[in-house]
Design a protein around this motif. Structure first.
Motif, PDB file in Angstrom:
ATOM      1  N   THR A 128       5.202   4.730  -4.405  1.00 43.28           N
ATOM      2  CA  THR A 128       4.610   4.548  -3.087  1.00 43.28           C
ATOM      3  C   THR A 128       3.816   3.249  -3.106  1.00 43.28           C
ATOM      4  O   THR A 128       2.957   3.048  -3.962  1.00 43.28           O
ATOM      5  N   LEU A 129       4.111   2.358  -2.186  1.00 43.86           N
ATOM      6  CA  LEU A 129       3.468   1.050  -2.182  1.00 43.86           C
ATOM      7  C   LEU A 129       2.109   1.118  -1.504  1.00 43.86           C
ATOM      8  O   LEU A 129       1.915   1.865  -0.542  1.00 43.86           O
ATOM      9  N   SER A 130       1.195   0.308  -1.970  1.00 38.25           N
ATOM     10  CA  SER A 130      -0.043   0.112  -1.227  1.00 38.25           C
ATOM     11  C   SER A 130       0.273  -0.674   0.035  1.00 38.25           C
ATOM     12  O   SER A 130       1.301  -1.363   0.128  1.00 38.25           O
ATOM     13  N   ALA A 131      -0.601  -0.575   1.020  1.00 38.11           N
ATOM     14  CA  ALA A 131      -0.401  -1.341   2.253  1.00 38.11           C
ATOM     15  C   ALA A 131      -0.350  -2.834   1.944  1.00 38.11           C
ATOM     16  O   ALA A 131       0.435  -3.583   2.546  1.00 38.11           O
ATOM     17  N   GLU A 132      -1.141  -3.279   0.983  1.00 38.47           N
ATOM     18  CA  GLU A 132      -1.169  -4.700   0.629  1.00 38.47           C
ATOM     19  C   GLU A 132       0.154  -5.142   0.019  1.00 38.47           C
ATOM     20  O   GLU A 132       0.700  -6.198   0.374  1.00 38.47           O
ATOM     21  N   ASN A 157       3.046  -3.646   0.378  1.00 39.08           N
ATOM     22  CA  ASN A 157       4.068  -3.552   1.420  1.00 39.08           C
ATOM     23  C   ASN A 157       4.116  -4.832   2.243  1.00 39.08           C
ATOM     24  O   ASN A 157       5.194  -5.348   2.566  1.00 39.08           O
ATOM     25  N   ARG A 159       6.199   1.883   7.054  1.00 41.37           N
ATOM     26  CA  ARG A 159       4.918   2.196   6.411  1.00 41.37           C
ATOM     27  C   ARG A 159       5.198   2.811   5.036  1.00 41.37           C
ATOM     28  O   ARG A 159       5.120   4.020   4.839  1.00 41.37           O
ATOM     29  N   ASP A 196       3.410   2.742   2.523  1.00 44.42           N
ATOM     30  CA  ASP A 196       2.206   3.330   1.938  1.00 44.42           C
ATOM     31  C   ASP A 196       2.055   4.803   2.305  1.00 44.42           C
ATOM     32  O   ASP A 196       1.222   5.506   1.715  1.00 44.42           O
TER      33      ASP A 196
END
Length: 451
Positions: free
Chosen positions: A2-6, A8, A323, A325
Motif C-alpha cells: 500500500t503506497l503512502s499518499a506521497e 503515490n 488512491r 494509499d
C-alpha cells in the motif's frame, strides 16, 4: 504494498520537474497517427503536461514545437506549413524544426533579431504509422524498433481514445493477472445476459477464463513478463512457458499492442495497435488506417459489452488518480506490487544520472526487437487468432462486436484488406506467420500460488 499518499504522487505525476515525469522523458512516446496529418498539416499535442504543436512542412519534414509563437504568443496550431518550417499566422514569423526563428518579415532586412529567438522544439520520427517524440535530455536514445511496428508485409491498424485517467492505472491493470476471471469472465457474462434480456445464471462470457492456480512475473531487460497457470493447465502451456509481455514503461504486448501515453496527470492517450502478417505480400498502407475508439454511451457511462470497455470502466471508476494509499492488496496482487517497485527503482536510476531500463543506444540491438508471443492464449488458440483478425467468423461487424468476440477495434480499410489477403493466403495453402520462440534472461522473478 500500500503506497503512502506521497509515494503515490511521486509514481503518478508526469509534468515537467516531477520524478516520474523525468523518467518518462527518457523514452520516445507516440503522439499522433500519421493519418491525422492527411487532412490538416498541424495537430495540437499535449504530452507529459506540455502543450505542443506537431506539423508537417511542405517538404514532408515533421516538427514538434511549443504552441505559442515567441512574438505575441499566438497559437502555432493555426500556423502555415512552408517549405522548411512553420509560419505564425499573426505576423509571419517562421520557425524550423529545431525551434529556431528563421524569418521575421516585418523586421528590417539587416536585422539579426531572428537569430536571437528560439522556441522549445523536440525531435520526432515516424514509425509504423505512428509519429513519435522524445522530450528528454540530449543525446536522444534510439527509437525502439519493436517487431509489430517494423514487420514487412503486415496489415496494420490503429485505434485510440483519450481517457480521463492517470497513465499508471492502465499499466497496473496489465500486471493484474486474475482480473480476467471476474471482470472479463463473470462481469462480462452478466453484461451479456442483461444485454440479451435474460436472467444471469453465473455463466462467464466467451472472454472468461479458468481459475488461476499460479501466477508469475519475471523482470527482464524490456520490462516484465507475465505468466499464468489456469485450472487444468501446466507449465508447458504458452501462458506460462512463453508468457505475456509488459514493455516498460507504458506498453502491453500481444496480440494487440496497448500503449498508454501520459497526456498529463489526469489524462491518457490509449492506443490499440495491431499488425498481422497474413503470409502473403501486403500493399503499402500510407497512411495506416486510424480510428477513434468509442468507449462511452451518449449518457456518458462506459460501454462495457467488450473486453477493452470493461478495462476502461475499471480504470475510470478508480478516479483521475487512483488512491493507492487506501488500497488493500493481497497475494494475487504481486504483479502490481512488482511493477510499482520497478517504477520506483527506475525513477531512482534517473535521479542518479543513469539511463533507466529499456533505453536503447546500440544500433546493433535495434534492427528488429522481437517480443515474446503466446501462440495459445488462455488455452485457446482461436481467441488469439480472432484478436489477430485471422478467424473465419471475422465478418466485418462493428468494432464493439468484434472486440466482444475476442478481437480489437479495427478500421474497415484494414479489416477488408486483411480478409482479402487471408483468403489469398488460404487459396495458396499459406498460414499466418508466427513469431519465433526465444528465452528471456530474467533479472528477478516473483510467483504466487493461488490454488
Amino acid at each position: 504494498m500500500t503506497l503512502s499518499a506521497e509515494l503515490n504522487e511521486k509514481l503518478s505525476r508526469v509534468g515537467p520537474g516531477t520524478s516520474c515525469g523525468d523518467l518518462m522523458r527518457r523514452y520516445w512516446h507516440p503522439i499522433a497517427a500519421n493519418a491525422e496529418l492527411t487532412q490538416q498539416s498541424t495537430k495540437r499535442v499535449r504530452i507529459l503536461g506540455e502543450d505542443l504543436v506537431l506539423y508537417e512542412d511542405r517538404s514532408g519534414r515533421l516538427g514538434l514545437l511549443e504552441e505559442p509563437c515567441a512574438h505575441r504568443r499566438v497559437s502555432l496550431f493555426y500556423g502555415i506549413p512552408e517549405q522548411a518550417g512553420l509560419r505564425c499566422p499573426y505576423h509571419g514569423w517562421m520557425y524550423d524544426a529545431t525551434g529556431q526563428c528563421v524569418e521575421q518579415p516585418a523586421e528590417p532586412p539587416a536585422s539579426n533579431f531572428k537569430d536571437k529567438v528560439k522556441i522549445l522544439a523536440y525531435p520526432v520520427q515516424e514509425m509504423g504509422g505512428l509519429i513519435w517524440a522524445y522530450l528528454g535530455p540530449a543525446p536522444a536514445p534510439l527509437l525502439p524498433r519493436y517487431d509489430e511496428f517494423v514487420w514487412e508485409d503486415a496489415v496494420r491498424s490503429i485505434a485510440a481514445a483519450v481517457l480521463p485517467i492517470n497513465w499508471l492505472q492502465a499499466m497496473e491493470n496489465s500486471l493484474d493477472a486474475t482480473h480476467v476471471e471476474w471482470l472479463h469472465g463473470y462481469y462480462g457474462g452478466y453484461v451479456q445476459a442483461v444485454e440479451n434480456g435474460r436472467e444471469f445464471d453465473g455463466t462467464s462470457s466467451a472472454s472468461g477464463r479458468r481459475h488461476h492456480v499460479r501466477i508469475g512475473f519475471d523482470v527482464w531487460e524490456r520490462g516484465i513478463l507475465k505468466r499464468r497457470i489456469e485450472e487444468g493447465g501446466s507449465e508447458a502451456d504458452d501462458d506460462w512457458r512463453v508468457g505475456h509481455t509488459v514493455v516498460f514503461p507504458y506498453m502491453l504486448g500481444n496480440p494487440t499492442l496497448q500503449i498508454r501515453v501520459p497526456i498529463d496527470d489526469t489524462h491518457t492517450w490509449h492506443i490499440w495497435y495491431t499488425a498481422t502478417r497474413p503470409g502473403v505480400p501486403v500493399p503499402p498502407q500510407d497512411p495506416v488506417p486510424f480510428i477513434e475508439m468509442p468507449w462511452r454511451h451518449e449518457n456518458g457511462e462506459v460501454i462495457t459489452n467488450f473486453v477493452d470497455g470493461q478495462d476502461i470502466m475499471a480504470w475510470v471508476t478508480q478516479g483521475e488518480i487512483a488512491r493507492r494509499d487506501l488500497e488493500r492488496l493481497g497475494q494475487s496482487d504481486v504483479g502490481i506490487i512488482l511493477f510499482r517497485q520497478v517504477l520506483q527503482e527506475q525513477i531512482e536510476r534517473v535521479e542518479r544520472g543513469d539511463d533507466p531500463m529499456n533505453v536503447l543506444r546500440d544500433p546493433a540491438k535495434n534492427a528488429v526487437i522481437e517480443l515474446p508471443r503466446e501462440r495459445v492464449h488462455h488455452g485457446n488458440r482461436r481467441q488469439l487468432e480472432r484478436a489477430y483478425g485471422r478467424h473465419d467468423s471475422d465478418d466485418g461487424s462493428n468494432g464493439r462486436d468484434a472486440a466482444r468476440a475476442g478481437g480489437r477495434l479495427m478500421p474497415s480499410e484494414s479489416r477488408e484488406l486483411l480478409r482479402r489477403l487471408r483468403q489469398e493466403a488460404a487459396s495458396r495453402g499459406i498460414g499466418p506467420i508466427d513469431s519465433p520462440d526465444f528465452e528471456i534472461v530474467p533479472i528477478r522473478a516473483v510467483t504466487a500460488d493461488l490454488a
